[in-house]
Design an enzyme around this catalytic site. Sequence first.
Site, PDB file in Angstrom:
ATOM      1  N   ARG A  20       0.811  -1.104   0.081  1.00 28.63           N
ATOM      2  CA  ARG A  20      -0.119   0.266   0.007  1.00 28.63           C
ATOM      3  C   ARG A  20       1.060   1.093   0.323  1.00 28.63           C
ATOM      4  O   ARG A  20       0.527   2.217   0.606  1.00 28.63           O
ATOM      5  CB  ARG A  20      -1.128   0.238   1.278  1.00 28.63           C
ATOM      6  CG  ARG A  20      -1.923  -1.139   1.300  1.00 28.63           C
ATOM      7  CD  ARG A  20      -2.971  -1.043   0.210  1.00 28.63           C
ATOM      8  NE  ARG A  20      -2.674  -2.084  -0.806  1.00 28.63           N
ATOM      9  CZ  ARG A  20      -2.996  -3.402  -0.224  1.00 28.63           C
ATOM     10  NH1 ARG A  20      -3.528  -3.669   0.652  1.00 28.63           N
ATOM     11  NH2 ARG A  20      -2.317  -4.514  -1.378  1.00 28.63           N
ATOM     12  N   SER A  37     -10.799  -0.349   3.690  1.00 28.34           N
ATOM     13  CA  SER A  37      -9.873  -0.674   4.958  1.00 28.34           C
ATOM     14  C   SER A  37      -9.492   0.755   5.170  1.00 28.34           C
ATOM     15  O   SER A  37      -8.947   1.661   4.337  1.00 28.34           O
ATOM     16  CB  SER A  37      -8.945  -1.562   4.575  1.00 28.34           C
ATOM     17  OG  SER A  37      -9.312  -3.010   4.072  1.00 28.34           O
ATOM     18  N   GLU A  84      -4.599   3.878   5.996  1.00 31.76           N
ATOM     19  CA  GLU A  84      -4.420   3.397   4.515  1.00 31.76           C
ATOM     20  C   GLU A  84      -5.120   4.877   3.877  1.00 31.76           C
ATOM     21  O   GLU A  84      -4.518   5.337   2.931  1.00 31.76           O
ATOM     22  CB  GLU A  84      -5.168   2.263   4.328  1.00 31.76           C
ATOM     23  CG  GLU A  84      -4.925   1.794   2.755  1.00 31.76           C
ATOM     24  CD  GLU A  84      -5.669   0.407   2.524  1.00 31.76           C
ATOM     25  OE1 GLU A  84      -5.503  -0.518   3.144  1.00 31.76           O
ATOM     26  OE2 GLU A  84      -6.662   0.330   1.392  1.00 31.76           O
TER      27      GLU A  84
END
Length: 335
Positions: free
Chosen positions: A163, A234, A330
């Site tokens: 990520r 998320s 995130e």
Amino acid sequence: MPRENVPLASLTTLRVGGPARFVHTGDSMESIKAAAAHSRSCGLSLYPLGQGSNVLAGDAPIDVVILKMETNELTFKPDSDFVEVIADAGVSWERLVQECTEQGLWGVENLAGIPGTAGAAPVQNIGAYGAELADTFAWLECYDTATDMLMRLDAEGCAFGYRESRFKHEPNLIITRIALRLARTSTPKTSYADLQKLMDAGELLNTPQKIADAVRRVRRVKFPDLTQEGTAGSFFKNPTITANAYEELQAKYPALQGFAAPSGIKIPLAWILDHVLGLRGYREGRAHLFQNQPLVLVTENNATAQDVEMLANNVSEKVFAATNILIEREVRSLK
Ligand SMILES: Cc1cc2nc3c(=O)[nH]c(=O)nc-3n(C[C@H](O)[C@H](O)[C@H](O)COP(=O)(O)OP(=O)(O)OC[C@H]3O[C@@H](n4cnc5c(N)ncnc54)[C@H](O)[C@@H]3O)c2cc1C
């Protein structure tokens, strides 16, 4: 002409956020350059935005020039056993996956159902169900607002990680096109537990389209319906910890799984939120953690960024108190 004072709640899937000073539509290279020139002339930073599915915008008015990426060409260049797929930044990721899987091309099927644009996909090196963008990435083009030049970068030049990429740290780089190299020959990735379960139950996942459809079905249970509620998927990353820290945690929680990662052991945060902290459905104001998957934060009607901040900060504190792990978001913040 740019639009003025546009609520970011209307441009992001979390559906929170105050007005952005200017919003430009980037539907051509000229309009992208014009937005950059405008941001320079008014002394405000330029912020590229796709579908706003990974952005938490603050409640207060934001002095920024938003560049909403809406270029939409998608082309396929055959090359022996592979096809190079070239997508403008504004192409919807799901359209890309659909067209590629319909043509029987392998490599993006596990990434079906992820909201957003092709241009944002490299920013956090999107990933799901055992695959990530970097697996099939060939190159991208980006416009450097600092030098007014177009650059072509390969995977190494993008510095992809979990990520992660250089684009998170260099806001002067606006991705304008990406290219993927997809295989015509079978390369299924079905070892991920949810897919394995379907195969064990007798489902034949032997084409990219079948895998993509299966992934979409699994995702429908794990994420809220974006037409009904706000979310950015998320909210936090799964943490990577040292082998020692993992051993200590596992002694306390024997069922905690760990997966080898380049810089340590990656552990599933959802498991900690659920089994260690019992936070399924945990709420602050008009924001809560999704009942079916506590890593996913959900906003209700009239939620504010402050509700989201309170909830996210409380979750971080609880995780730290229980495990000594500092979790990272995130979702990108825009204030
Ligand atoms: C229900 C749901 C499920 C999700 N599931 C997943 C998942 O499984 N895996 C996963 O990885 N992500 C997932 N996400 C997160 C999100 O879909 C991805 O991060 C996606 O790539 C964001 O695309 P976007 O166009 O909406 O980007 P935005 O949210 O508009 O932007 C995200 C960031 O990228 C930057 N950016 C956008 N476009 C460009 C550009 N052209 N050039 C440079 N920077 C740019 C923005 O400035 C911002 O910092 C999910 C989100 C939701 C809402």
